[in-house]
Motif scaffolding. Structure first.
Motif, PDB file in Angstrom:
ATOM      1  N   PRO A  63      13.487   3.892   0.353  1.00 57.60           N
ATOM      2  CA  PRO A  63      14.214   3.761   1.619  1.00 57.60           C
ATOM      3  C   PRO A  63      13.335   3.342   2.802  1.00 57.60           C
ATOM      4  CG  PRO A  63      14.705   5.876   0.574  1.00 57.60           C
ATOM      5  CD  PRO A  63      13.642   5.210  -0.234  1.00 57.60           C
ATOM      6  N   ARG A  64      12.102   3.788   2.827  1.00 53.71           N
ATOM      7  CA  ARG A  64      11.215   3.399   3.949  1.00 53.71           C
ATOM      8  C   ARG A  64      10.842   1.927   3.869  1.00 53.71           C
ATOM      9  NH1 ARG A  64       9.014   8.879   3.048  1.00 53.71           N
ATOM     10  NH2 ARG A  64       9.721  10.119   4.815  1.00 53.71           N
ATOM     11  N   LEU A  65      10.683   1.424   2.650  1.00 53.11           N
ATOM     12  CA  LEU A  65      10.427  -0.004   2.475  1.00 53.11           C
ATOM     13  C   LEU A  65      11.640  -0.790   2.957  1.00 53.11           C
ATOM     14  CD1 LEU A  65       8.801  -2.446   1.417  1.00 53.11           C
ATOM     15  CD2 LEU A  65       9.868  -2.037  -0.816  1.00 53.11           C
ATOM     16  N   LYS A  66      12.832  -0.325   2.619  1.00 53.69           N
ATOM     17  CA  LYS A  66      14.068  -0.981   3.056  1.00 53.69           C
ATOM     18  C   LYS A  66      14.108  -1.061   4.577  1.00 53.69           C
ATOM     19  CE  LYS A  66      18.502  -2.213   3.138  1.00 53.69           C
ATOM     20  NZ  LYS A  66      18.724  -3.622   3.378  1.00 53.69           N
TER      21      LYS A  66
ATOM     22  N   ILE B  88       0.839  -1.186   0.000  1.00 53.17           N
ATOM     23  CA  ILE B  88       0.000   0.000   0.000  1.00 53.17           C
ATOM     24  C   ILE B  88       0.880   1.244   0.000  1.00 53.17           C
ATOM     25  CG2 ILE B  88      -1.646   1.327   1.360  1.00 53.17           C
ATOM     26  CD1 ILE B  88      -2.833  -1.325   2.307  1.00 53.17           C
ATOM     27  N   GLY B  89       1.935   1.225   0.831  1.00 57.69           N
ATOM     28  CA  GLY B  89       2.803   2.375   0.954  1.00 57.69           C
ATOM     29  C   GLY B  89       3.583   2.703  -0.309  1.00 57.69           C
ATOM     30  N   LEU B  90       3.722   1.735  -1.208  1.00 57.73           N
ATOM     31  CA  LEU B  90       4.420   2.004  -2.465  1.00 57.73           C
ATOM     32  C   LEU B  90       3.539   2.733  -3.460  1.00 57.73           C
ATOM     33  CD1 LEU B  90       6.288  -1.390  -2.925  1.00 57.73           C
ATOM     34  CD2 LEU B  90       7.229   0.783  -2.135  1.00 57.73           C
ATOM     35  N   LYS B  91       2.230   2.624  -3.285  1.00 56.26           N
ATOM     36  CA  LYS B  91       1.294   3.246  -4.228  1.00 56.26           C
ATOM     37  C   LYS B  91       0.574   4.462  -3.672  1.00 56.26           C
ATOM     38  CE  LYS B  91       0.455  -0.838  -6.952  1.00 56.26           C
ATOM     39  NZ  LYS B  91       0.453  -0.604  -8.350  1.00 56.26           N
ATOM     40  N   TYR B  92       0.445   4.528  -2.340  1.00 55.06           N
ATOM     41  CA  TYR B  92      -0.312   5.604  -1.709  1.00 55.06           C
ATOM     42  C   TYR B  92       0.484   6.206  -0.559  1.00 55.06           C
ATOM     43  CZ  TYR B  92      -3.971   3.005  -4.115  1.00 55.06           C
ATOM     44  OH  TYR B  92      -4.703   2.344  -5.060  1.00 55.06           O
ATOM     45  N   PRO B  93       0.251   7.482  -0.253  1.00 55.57           N
ATOM     46  CA  PRO B  93       0.942   8.068   0.907  1.00 55.57           C
ATOM     47  C   PRO B  93       0.442   7.434   2.209  1.00 55.57           C
ATOM     48  CG  PRO B  93      -0.448   9.705  -0.226  1.00 55.57           C
ATOM     49  CD  PRO B  93      -0.578   8.420  -0.970  1.00 55.57           C
ATOM     50  N   VAL B  94       1.364   7.160   3.099  1.00 51.39           N
ATOM     51  CA  VAL B  94       1.038   6.538   4.381  1.00 51.39           C
ATOM     52  C   VAL B  94       1.612   7.424   5.477  1.00 51.39           C
ATOM     53  CG1 VAL B  94       1.376   4.510   5.843  1.00 51.39           C
ATOM     54  CG2 VAL B  94       1.089   4.229   3.380  1.00 51.39           C
ATOM     55  N   VAL B  95       0.858   7.601   6.535  1.00 48.72           N
ATOM     56  CA  VAL B  95       1.304   8.408   7.656  1.00 48.72           C
ATOM     57  C   VAL B  95       1.325   7.524   8.894  1.00 48.72           C
ATOM     58  CG1 VAL B  95       0.759  10.385   9.120  1.00 48.72           C
ATOM     59  CG2 VAL B  95       0.325  10.501   6.661  1.00 48.72           C
ATOM     60  N   PHE B  96       2.389   7.637   9.672  1.00 42.00           N
ATOM     61  CA  PHE B  96       2.482   6.931  10.939  1.00 42.00           C
ATOM     62  C   PHE B  96       2.314   7.938  12.061  1.00 42.00           C
ATOM     63  CE2 PHE B  96       4.741   4.216   7.995  1.00 42.00           C
ATOM     64  CZ  PHE B  96       4.243   2.969   8.326  1.00 42.00           C
ATOM     65  N   SER B  97       1.606   7.527  13.083  1.00 37.01           N
ATOM     66  CA  SER B  97       1.362   8.413  14.210  1.00 37.01           C
ATOM     67  C   SER B  97       1.899   7.770  15.480  1.00 37.01           C
ATOM     68  CB  SER B  97      -0.142   8.640  14.361  1.00 37.01           C
ATOM     69  OG  SER B  97      -0.417   9.307  15.570  1.00 37.01           O
ATOM     70  N   PRO B  98       2.560   8.527  16.329  1.00 40.23           N
ATOM     71  CA  PRO B  98       3.041   7.974  17.599  1.00 40.23           C
ATOM     72  C   PRO B  98       1.923   7.825  18.633  1.00 40.23           C
ATOM     73  CG  PRO B  98       3.642  10.274  17.439  1.00 40.23           C
ATOM     74  CD  PRO B  98       2.998   9.902  16.124  1.00 40.23           C
ATOM     75  N   LYS B  99       0.729   8.335  18.307  1.00 48.61           N
ATOM     76  CA  LYS B  99      -0.399   8.262  19.224  1.00 48.61           C
ATOM     77  C   LYS B  99      -0.836   6.801  19.409  1.00 48.61           C
ATOM     78  CE  LYS B  99      -5.173   9.770  19.712  1.00 48.61           C
ATOM     79  NZ  LYS B  99      -6.305  10.358  19.033  1.00 48.61           N
TER      80      LYS B  99
END
Length: 123
Positions: A48-51, A1-12
């Motif tokens: 790089p994030r996938l790596k 999913i992250g390779l095709k669409y923007p993904v956001v991670f939250s520390p919450k």
């Protein structure tokens, strides 16, 4: 999913879970039943994030291989990991003898009984 669409991670904290001895994530301890990431290796150089994500998963399986004495899989996976993808704790465990890991894991389990949670996946 992250390779095709923007993904956001939250520390919450959005969810809580309980760790149980017979949970689904703990039932398969066989390395042969763990996911492999070979089909994504060609994408790592451009993502790089996938790596980093794959390296964290390689770390997890490499540590399982280390504990189980599977040197071949341990060397294969740990050789693919960029140390910069790991925290200091993770780099320490990856390089340390298995007995050190087992002793510290035992201490971690004792601390968990007192409600203190430590993880090598935290920074």
């Amino acid at each position: 999913i992250g390779l095709k669409y923007p993904v956001v991670f939250s520390p919450k904290v959005c969810v809580r879970y309980r760790v149980l001895a017979d949970s689904l994530s703990r039932t398969s301890l066989k390395i042969s039943e763990k996911a492999t990431f070979e089909k994504y290796e060609s994408l790592e150089a451009d993502h790089p994030r996938l790596k980093r994500y794959l390296d964290l998963n390689r770390y997890s399986i490499a540590m399982l291989a280390k504990v189980q004495g599977d040197r071949k899989i341990f060397r294969e996976l740990s050789g693919k990991i960029d140390p910069r993808s790991l925290s200091g704790k993770q780099r320490f465990f990856l390089k340390s003898p298995v007995i050190v890991y087992q002793i510290l894991k035992g201490i971690q389990l004792i601390l968990m009984k007192f409600g203190i949670r430590l993880s090598s996946f935290k920074g």
